[in-house]
Design an enzyme around this catalytic site. Structure first.
Site, PDB file in Angstrom:
ATOM      1  N   LYS A 287       0.836  -1.209   0.000  1.00 46.30           N
ATOM      2  CA  LYS A 287       0.000   0.000   0.000  1.00 46.30           C
ATOM      3  C   LYS A 287       0.867   1.254   0.000  1.00 46.30           C
ATOM      4  O   LYS A 287       1.990   1.212   0.507  1.00 46.30           O
ATOM      5  CB  LYS A 287      -0.855   0.017   1.281  1.00 46.30           C
ATOM      6  CG  LYS A 287      -2.033  -0.924   1.266  1.00 46.30           C
ATOM      7  CD  LYS A 287      -2.873  -0.727   2.514  1.00 46.30           C
ATOM      8  CE  LYS A 287      -4.055  -1.675   2.528  1.00 46.30           C
ATOM      9  NZ  LYS A 287      -5.014  -1.459   1.434  1.00 46.30           N
ATOM     10  N   ARG A 361     -10.554 -11.286   1.582  1.00 37.11           N
ATOM     11  CA  ARG A 361     -11.368 -12.353   0.994  1.00 37.11           C
ATOM     12  C   ARG A 361     -10.654 -13.697   1.085  1.00 37.11           C
ATOM     13  O   ARG A 361     -11.292 -14.743   1.092  1.00 37.11           O
ATOM     14  CB  ARG A 361     -11.759 -11.980  -0.448  1.00 37.11           C
ATOM     15  CG  ARG A 361     -10.619 -11.817  -1.389  1.00 37.11           C
ATOM     16  CD  ARG A 361     -10.988 -11.019  -2.646  1.00 37.11           C
ATOM     17  NE  ARG A 361     -10.950  -9.569  -2.422  1.00 37.11           N
ATOM     18  CZ  ARG A 361     -11.238  -8.658  -3.346  1.00 37.11           C
ATOM     19  NH1 ARG A 361     -11.597  -9.033  -4.548  1.00 37.11           N
ATOM     20  NH2 ARG A 361     -11.170  -7.372  -3.070  1.00 37.11           N
TER      21      ARG A 361
HETATM   22  N1  BES Z   1      -8.273  -3.474   4.144  1.00 32.61           N
HETATM   23  C1  BES Z   1      -8.397  -3.060   2.811  1.00 32.61           C
HETATM   24  C2  BES Z   1      -9.660  -2.254   2.544  1.00 32.61           C
HETATM   25  C3  BES Z   1      -9.784  -0.929   3.249  1.00 32.61           C
HETATM   26  C4  BES Z   1      -9.454   0.233   2.589  1.00 32.61           C
HETATM   27  C5  BES Z   1     -10.273  -0.842   4.525  1.00 32.61           C
HETATM   28  C6  BES Z   1      -9.594   1.446   3.211  1.00 32.61           C
HETATM   29  C7  BES Z   1     -10.405   0.380   5.166  1.00 32.61           C
HETATM   30  C8  BES Z   1     -10.073   1.517   4.500  1.00 32.61           C
HETATM   31  C9  BES Z   1      -8.417  -4.268   1.892  1.00 32.61           C
HETATM   32  O1  BES Z   1      -7.685  -5.359   2.310  1.00 32.61           O
HETATM   33  C10 BES Z   1      -7.849  -3.835   0.579  1.00 32.61           C
HETATM   34  O2  BES Z   1      -6.699  -3.512   0.554  1.00 32.61           O
HETATM   35  N2  BES Z   1      -8.669  -3.865  -0.461  1.00 32.61           N
HETATM   36  C11 BES Z   1      -8.236  -3.464  -1.756  1.00 32.61           C
HETATM   37  C12 BES Z   1      -8.803  -4.426  -2.759  1.00 32.61           C
HETATM   38  C13 BES Z   1      -8.202  -4.301  -4.132  1.00 32.61           C
HETATM   39  C14 BES Z   1      -6.753  -4.724  -4.107  1.00 32.61           C
HETATM   40  C15 BES Z   1      -8.988  -5.148  -5.087  1.00 32.61           C
HETATM   41  C16 BES Z   1      -8.741  -2.046  -2.014  1.00 32.61           C
HETATM   42  O3  BES Z   1      -9.837  -1.706  -1.574  1.00 32.61           O
HETATM   43  O4  BES Z   1      -7.991  -1.281  -2.622  1.00 32.61           O
HETATM   44 MN    MN Z   2      -5.655  -5.235   1.702  1.00 34.55          MN
END
Ligand code: BES
Ligand code: MN
Ligand code: ZN
Length: 504
Positions: A287, A361
């Site tokens: 990230k 997931r």
């Molecule tokens: N934990 C994150 C989602 C999230 C984002 C929670 C902001 C709280 C605040 C999740 O694991 C994630 O990183 N999701 C990705 C999915 C993508 C890679 C398809 C996302 O939302 O960018």
């Molecule tokens: Mn994630």
């Protein structure tokens, strides 16, 4: 371990006490058009030599406005807060917001207790028992302050007691009023338990530390049974997907199963499954740094399970519920899962991990397969799953997707009732894009930039075909960064309402 602030909540009929001589830190009087004729108010006003009535007419004009008075001559209370009741058609969040500001004021005053005199005003369609329950819930959950990792001079909340006064609390009404207060208090305690677990920094809430806290909970609540699965156990069950997430971390994963049996032994349980990523770096699909600290709240689904189970246990609720906390840390290291790696899930379906940041997931799919062994009546998973839900629905509603419309309807209705709202997104066959891969049965991402929240749910739906299931994406509601960064304890109120009302 359950995180409780108040240790005493009482409900009293105004005719049984003399409020002028009540020893209290903060007397809150909610004012509406009937108040001036009310015997309890008249006695208080008389003791103040008409000061209260005068203050109302000169200072309390707008609905919802409030006035804080220091010690008033003739009245024993250390301070008095008068709050002009809202109109019945004011939205619920304003009613709850008013109770929240009362509590914040009490915190500021370092009040030891609140005496709350309710007016006859109520939100449309709600009765006095709703008001009592929601007063207890909102005051308990807003008295919460996180202090654990602060300097020892930062004091814990001082508030210890709430007395709710009303005019019609006698006989059967008194019993119902007391039960409502008890219910609201227990839900507030569940909210605080979830907030606390979420607010803990990730190095103070690793899967192993959370396991310890969950086990400690059975000391407070012997009616909860906890089983914990470690890395070896998960491997034995074939959870290759779950384990691919913790692979890059030095912190081993833990899956906790909490059983609560308050209903008939023949009744099938309702299952709750919570995403418990104790920290989400994104893994090799790292990230960006900005706001990454907020990924300590990526275990709020699991924290909700923990909070709700404590509420059920506290109330000896007549339901059977099994709660799963799927905890793991998502890190990048030389051992971490790489984009393109293929793993085998407990269901037997293989998964190509195209993005290691879509890790929620991956733990959930195996936990969802596992929970099938309970032959659950309904399964609800809760997860901070996608950033896309913030874009789709904003900060006020959690996103619901389901393979059973009755379940979705009941979740939305419980959200409305508790003021912890959720809104449905479609989950159609057209959304099944995760099968677009040549190297496995499924890919863990699909759909490109479109409807990320729905595509995540569509992936999960490949693992939930044996039962009635709903997925609640709480990425936008479980924590927020403005006005301050904090966990909210959502959706504990929604889920508690759903289970306690026996709507399912
Ligand atoms: N934990 C994150 C989602 C999230 C984002 C929670 C902001 C709280 C605040 C999740 O694991 C994630 O990183 N999701 C990705 C999915 C993508 C890679 C398809 C996302 O939302 O960018
Ligand atoms: Mn994630
Ligand atoms: Zn995540």
């Amino acid at each position: 371990m359950p995180y409780k602030i108040l240790n005493n909540i009482a409900v009293k009929d105004t005719s049984s006490v003399d409020l002028t001589s009540a020893k209290t830190s903060l007397l809150v009087i909610t004012i509406n058009k009937d108040t001036l004729k009310d015997a309890a108010f008249k006695a208080l006003d008389k003791a103040s030599k008409g000061f209260l009535k005068n203050s109302i007419s000169s200072h309390l004009k707008d609905e919802g406005s409030s006035l804080l008075l220091p010690k008033v001559n003739g009245i024993e209370a250390e301070s008095i807060m008068m709050v002009k009741a809202l109109n019945a058609d004011a939205p619920l969040h304003k009613w709850l917001g008013s109770l929240k500001s009362i509590t914040k004021q009490a915190n500021k005053l370092k009040a030891k207790d609140i005496s709350l005199l309710l007016s006859s005003s109520l939100p449309e369609g709600k009765d006095i028992f709703w008001m009592i329950e929601n007063s207890a819930k909102t005051i308990e959950s807003n008295a919460y302050i996180f202090t654990e990792t602060k300097n020892k001079t930062v004091k814990n909340p001082t508030l210890k007691k709430l007395v709710i006064y009303g005019n019609d609390f006698s006989g059967a009404n008194l019993k119902k009023a007391k039960d409502s207060a008890k219910k609201g208090f227990a839900i507030g305690e569940g909210v605080n338990t979830a907030k606390y677990l979420g607010d803990l920094p990730a190095n103070h809430a690793t899967p192993k530390i959370i396991e310890k806290k969950v086990k400690a909970m059975t000391k407070d609540f012997p009616n909860l049974k906890v089983k914990s699965f470690n890395e070896k156990d998960l491997a034995k069950m074939g959870m290759g997907s779950y384990l691919s997430v913790s692979k890059g971390s030095d912190e081993p994963p833990r899956m906790m199963v909490i059983e609560y049996k308050g209903g008939k032994t023949t009744e099938k349980p309702i299952a709750l499954v919570g995403k418990g990523i104790t920290f989400d770096t994104g893994g090799v699909s790292l990230k960006p740094p900005q706001g990454m600290d907020e990924m300590k709240w990526d275990m709020c689904g699991a924290a909700t399970v923990f909070g709700v189970m404590s509420t059920l246990a506290r109330l000896n609720a007549k339901v059977n519920v099994v709660g799963i906390m799927a905890c793991a840390e998502n890190m990048c290291s030389a051992k971490a899962t790489k984009p393109g790696d293929v793993v085998t899930s407990m269901s037997g379906q293989t998964i190509e991990i195209l993005n290691t940041d879509a890790e929620g997931r991956l733990v959930l799919c195996d936990a969802l397969t596992y929970v099938g062994k309970y032959k659950p009546k309904y399964v609800i998973d809760m997860a901070t799953l996608t950033g896309a839900v913030v874009v789709a629905l904003g900060r006020h509603a959690s996103g619901v997707m389901a393979n059973d419309q009755h379940l979705a309807d009941m979740i939305i209705a419980s959200g409305e009732e508790s003021g912890d709202r959720a809104w449905q997104l479609p989950l159609w066959d057209e959304h099944q894009s995760c099968t677009n891969t040549s190297y496995a049965d499924l890919a863990n991402i699909g759909g490109g930039r479109e409807a990320g929240t729905i595509h995540a749910a569509a992936f999960l739906s490949k693992f939930t075909t044996d039962y009635k299931w709903a997925h609640i994406d709480i990425a936008a509601t479980a924590s927020h960064s403005t006005p301050v960064k904090e966990g909210t304890g959502r959706p504990v109120p929604l889920i508690s309402e759903l289970l306690l009302s026996k709507k399912l």
